[in-house]
Scaffold this active site. Structure first.
Site, PDB file in Angstrom:
ATOM      1  NE  ARG A   1      -4.281  -1.283   1.328  1.00 57.40           N
ATOM      2  CZ  ARG A   1      -5.422  -1.399   1.976  1.00 57.40           C
ATOM      3  NH1 ARG A   1      -5.440  -1.393   3.274  1.00 57.40           N
ATOM      4  NH2 ARG A   1      -6.537  -1.477   1.312  1.00 57.40           N
TER       5      ARG A   1
ATOM      6  CG  ASP B   1      -4.916  -1.026  -2.978  1.00 54.14           C
ATOM      7  OD1 ASP B   1      -5.385  -2.161  -2.758  1.00 54.14           O
ATOM      8  OD2 ASP B   1      -4.803  -0.149  -2.102  1.00 54.14           O
TER       9      ASP B   1
ATOM     10  CB  SER C   1      -8.100   0.162  -2.350  1.00 49.01           C
ATOM     11  OG  SER C   1      -7.283   0.193  -1.211  1.00 49.01           O
TER      12      SER C   1
ATOM     13  CD  GLN D   1      -2.884   6.050  -3.864  1.00 49.80           C
ATOM     14  OE1 GLN D   1      -3.254   6.805  -4.744  1.00 49.80           O
ATOM     15  NE2 GLN D   1      -2.624   6.443  -2.644  1.00 49.80           N
TER      16      GLN D   1
ATOM     17  CE1 TYR E   1      -5.051  -3.520   5.290  1.00 49.12           C
ATOM     18  CE2 TYR E   1      -2.670  -3.603   5.050  1.00 49.12           C
ATOM     19  CZ  TYR E   1      -3.931  -3.784   4.529  1.00 49.12           C
ATOM     20  OH  TYR E   1      -4.074  -4.230   3.249  1.00 49.12           O
TER      21      TYR E   1
HETATM   22  P1  NAD Z   1      -9.396  -2.909   6.607  1.00 50.28           P
HETATM   23  O1  NAD Z   1     -10.328  -3.463   5.619  1.00 50.28           O
HETATM   24  O2  NAD Z   1      -8.260  -3.734   7.110  1.00 50.28           O
HETATM   25  O3  NAD Z   1     -10.244  -2.427   7.888  1.00 50.28           O
HETATM   26  C1  NAD Z   1     -11.375  -1.607   7.750  1.00 50.28           C
HETATM   27  C2  NAD Z   1     -11.381  -0.552   8.842  1.00 50.28           C
HETATM   28  O4  NAD Z   1     -11.686  -1.162  10.109  1.00 50.28           O
HETATM   29  C3  NAD Z   1     -10.034   0.179   9.051  1.00 50.28           C
HETATM   30  O5  NAD Z   1     -10.233   1.556   8.846  1.00 50.28           O
HETATM   31  C4  NAD Z   1      -9.668  -0.165  10.497  1.00 50.28           C
HETATM   32  O6  NAD Z   1      -9.020   0.928  11.150  1.00 50.28           O
HETATM   33  C5  NAD Z   1     -11.026  -0.416  11.100  1.00 50.28           C
HETATM   34  N1  NAD Z   1     -11.037  -1.166  12.377  1.00 50.28           N
HETATM   35  C6  NAD Z   1     -10.261  -2.211  12.782  1.00 50.28           C
HETATM   36  N2  NAD Z   1     -10.606  -2.605  14.037  1.00 50.28           N
HETATM   37  C7  NAD Z   1     -11.632  -1.811  14.433  1.00 50.28           C
HETATM   38  C8  NAD Z   1     -12.426  -1.727  15.597  1.00 50.28           C
HETATM   39  N3  NAD Z   1     -12.221  -2.516  16.642  1.00 50.28           N
HETATM   40  N4  NAD Z   1     -13.409  -0.779  15.634  1.00 50.28           N
HETATM   41  C9  NAD Z   1     -13.636   0.055  14.596  1.00 50.28           C
HETATM   42  N5  NAD Z   1     -12.908   0.027  13.462  1.00 50.28           N
HETATM   43  C10 NAD Z   1     -11.922  -0.891  13.381  1.00 50.28           C
HETATM   44  O7  NAD Z   1      -8.751  -1.528   6.131  1.00 50.28           O
HETATM   45  P2  NAD Z   1      -8.683  -0.897   4.671  1.00 50.28           P
HETATM   46  O8  NAD Z   1      -9.946  -0.194   4.403  1.00 50.28           O
HETATM   47  O9  NAD Z   1      -8.231  -1.924   3.690  1.00 50.28           O
HETATM   48  O10 NAD Z   1      -7.499   0.154   4.841  1.00 50.28           O
HETATM   49  C11 NAD Z   1      -7.313   0.944   5.960  1.00 50.28           C
HETATM   50  C12 NAD Z   1      -6.472   2.165   5.598  1.00 50.28           C
HETATM   51  O11 NAD Z   1      -5.278   1.825   4.891  1.00 50.28           O
HETATM   52  C13 NAD Z   1      -7.122   3.159   4.665  1.00 50.28           C
HETATM   53  O12 NAD Z   1      -8.113   3.935   5.220  1.00 50.28           O
HETATM   54  C14 NAD Z   1      -5.909   3.968   4.254  1.00 50.28           C
HETATM   55  O13 NAD Z   1      -5.564   4.922   5.219  1.00 50.28           O
HETATM   56  C15 NAD Z   1      -4.848   2.931   4.152  1.00 50.28           C
HETATM   57  N6  NAD Z   1      -4.635   2.604   2.747  1.00 50.28           N
HETATM   58  C16 NAD Z   1      -3.532   3.111   2.143  1.00 50.28           C
HETATM   59  C17 NAD Z   1      -3.315   2.854   0.779  1.00 50.28           C
HETATM   60  C18 NAD Z   1      -2.118   3.415   0.070  1.00 50.28           C
HETATM   61  O14 NAD Z   1      -1.365   4.140   0.668  1.00 50.28           O
HETATM   62  N7  NAD Z   1      -1.904   3.071  -1.177  1.00 50.28           N
HETATM   63  C19 NAD Z   1      -4.203   2.077   0.045  1.00 50.28           C
HETATM   64  C20 NAD Z   1      -5.328   1.564   0.712  1.00 50.28           C
HETATM   65  C21 NAD Z   1      -5.520   1.841   2.053  1.00 50.28           C
END
Ligand code: NAD
Length: 386
Positions: free
Chosen positions: A131, A139, A142, A136, A237
């Site tokens: 990530r 990905d 995402s 991006q 994450y």
């Molecule tokens: P994910 O599917 O692993 O998790 C979904 C959400 O659940 C996350 O936001 C996490 O913080 C939240 N979560 C975990 N435990 C929890 C709890 N107990 N209560 C409430 N919420 C909880 O995550 P995702 O959507 O795949 O990605 C998370 C983050 O990664 C994104 O928001 C972003 O900041 C980052 N990301 C970066 C890139 C990049 O830089 N290229 C790409 C994709 C995502």
């Protein structure tokens, strides 16, 4: 780039409607001089016909065994599995030394990975694309999470016996639905945006405080929780939270549920079971007719009562545990996945001679097996643990 044959088979997993490459992306794959072979009917469930692939420059191949016998690089959506139509496993049909690129879920598909090692198949897992900013457009986690977030809200709206928007009519004024989003990552943020577009009043919670600004910029209210615990892991994450934190979190969520019409839960911790945020007791506090759409169903669910792949009704509350929501929008899901996988291919095979550069962060992270070995450290460790 050496002349390589890309193979696009028809997906065989039940309910899978996507195809790894759409006709529009065929030209991209052929840029370096490669050939693109597409199994007849591969795009049918996503509304892409054989004729469109041919027009785009692909060659249509009649059946899976003929496709696998020729393909140097197989591009798929789902991990390889048993093709019941021909009575052969997809890895069995692949050429020794060929390459697989797709969602591989290597930790839960150890048999498949071991078969790949034996056949010296090089495999790249879309889940392991790092990530980082440069990756991006590759990905797929995402892009598919974003579709799932959108589709979860549509599903909730379908199950809720109420309007989402405020309705001012001659027959009276109806207040907007109240929606709670748990987990504001990629899927959760898209769910917020979709519920807002439909006119709902939206609140959201996430353990990562950095998300607050994004939640508020979409017009939703961020749920406060006065309990500090470091929640940020590498790559954006979330970490697995302590039981003490989860208890407090459930208390805060529970306090709100009685006036919530729809919950979309998306909370996940990479590589772990999803945290339980809604217990059976908490469901009892919800109004009859309300809905929970649990996007973490495949990882055990954020609601204790979730059954993966099913809709269950308990105490008048509908709890949906959908699997593979992107397959509900196969046209756009295939287009987005296709862009991700094609961009990854162009990054992996940037060298004219078609060789792989294992110094490159994307190649190194996404590669699971190569030259008869498991090369991904995290997967190797998971296999050793059994
Ligand atoms: P994910 O599917 O692993 O998790 C979904 C959400 O659940 C996350 O936001 C996490 O913080 C939240 N979560 C975990 N435990 C929890 C709890 N107990 N209560 C409430 N919420 C909880 O995550 P995702 O959507 O795949 O990605 C998370 C983050 O990664 C994104 O928001 C972003 O900041 C980052 N990301 C970066 C890139 C990049 O830089 N290229 C790409 C994709 C995502």
């Amino acid at each position: 780039m050496a002349v390589m044959k890309f193979g696009i088979p028809k997906e065989i997993a039940g309910g899978e409607t996507r195809v790894a490459v759409v006709p529009k992306m065929v030209a991209q794959l052929k840029k370096g001089g490669g050939d693109v072979l597409v199994q007849s009917g591969a795009g049918q469930a996503a509304s892409y016909s054989d004729a469109e692939y041919e027009e785009a420059g692909a060659t249509i191949v009649g059946d899976a065994p003929s496709l696998y016998a020729e393909a140097d690089i197989v591009l798929k959506v789902q991990p390889p599995g048993m093709n019941e139509d021909v009575g052969k496993h997809e890895v069995e049909m692949m050429k020794p030394g060929s390459t697989f690129i797709g969602f591989l879920a290597p930790v839960s598909n150890q048999d498949v990975v071991n078969q790949m090692v034996e056949k010296k198949i090089t495999s790249f897992s879309m889940e392991f694309v790092p990530r980082i900013a440069r990756a991006q457009s590759m990905d797929a986690l995402s892009s598919m999470a974003s579709i799932a977030g959108y589709q979860a809200v549509i599903l909730a709206a379908q199950h809720l016996g109420k309007f989402f928007p405020l309705m001012m009519t001659a027959a009276g004024t109806i207040p907007p639905a109240r929606v709670l989003i748990l987990g504001a990552g990629v899927a959760g943020l898209q769910a917020i945006a979709t519920a807002k577009r439909l006119g709902a009043r939206v609140e959201a919670f996430d353990v990562r405080p950095a998300v607050r600004e994004q939640v508020e910029s979409l017009g939703a209210q961020f749920v406060e929780m006065e309990f500090e615990e470091d929640a940020e892991a590498a790559g954006g994450y979330a970490k697995e939270m302590s039981e003490e934190f989860l208890l407090k979190e459930r208390e805060i969520i529970g306090g709100r549920l009685a006036r919530i019409d729809a919950v979309i839960s998306t909370a996940q911790v990479f590589g772990k079971q999803a945290p339980v945020l809604i217990t059976e007791e908490m469901v009892k506090q919800m109004s009859e007719g309300s809905v929970i759409v649990d996007l973490a169903a495949e990882q055990g669910g954020n609601c204790e009562l979730t059954e993966a792949g099913k809709d269950v009704v308990r105490d008048g509350v509908t709890i949906c545990g959908p699997l593979n929501l992107p397959a509900a929008l196969p046209i756009d899901a295939s287009q987005m996945y296709s862009k991700n996988v094609t961009t990854l291919v162009r990054s992996l095979y940037a060298e004219d001679d078609g060789s792989l550069d294992f110094e490159d962060e994307i190649t190194q992270s996404a590669c699971i097996t190569h030259n008869g070995e498991i090369v991904n450290a995290m997967v190797k460790e998971a296999f050793q643990k059994g």
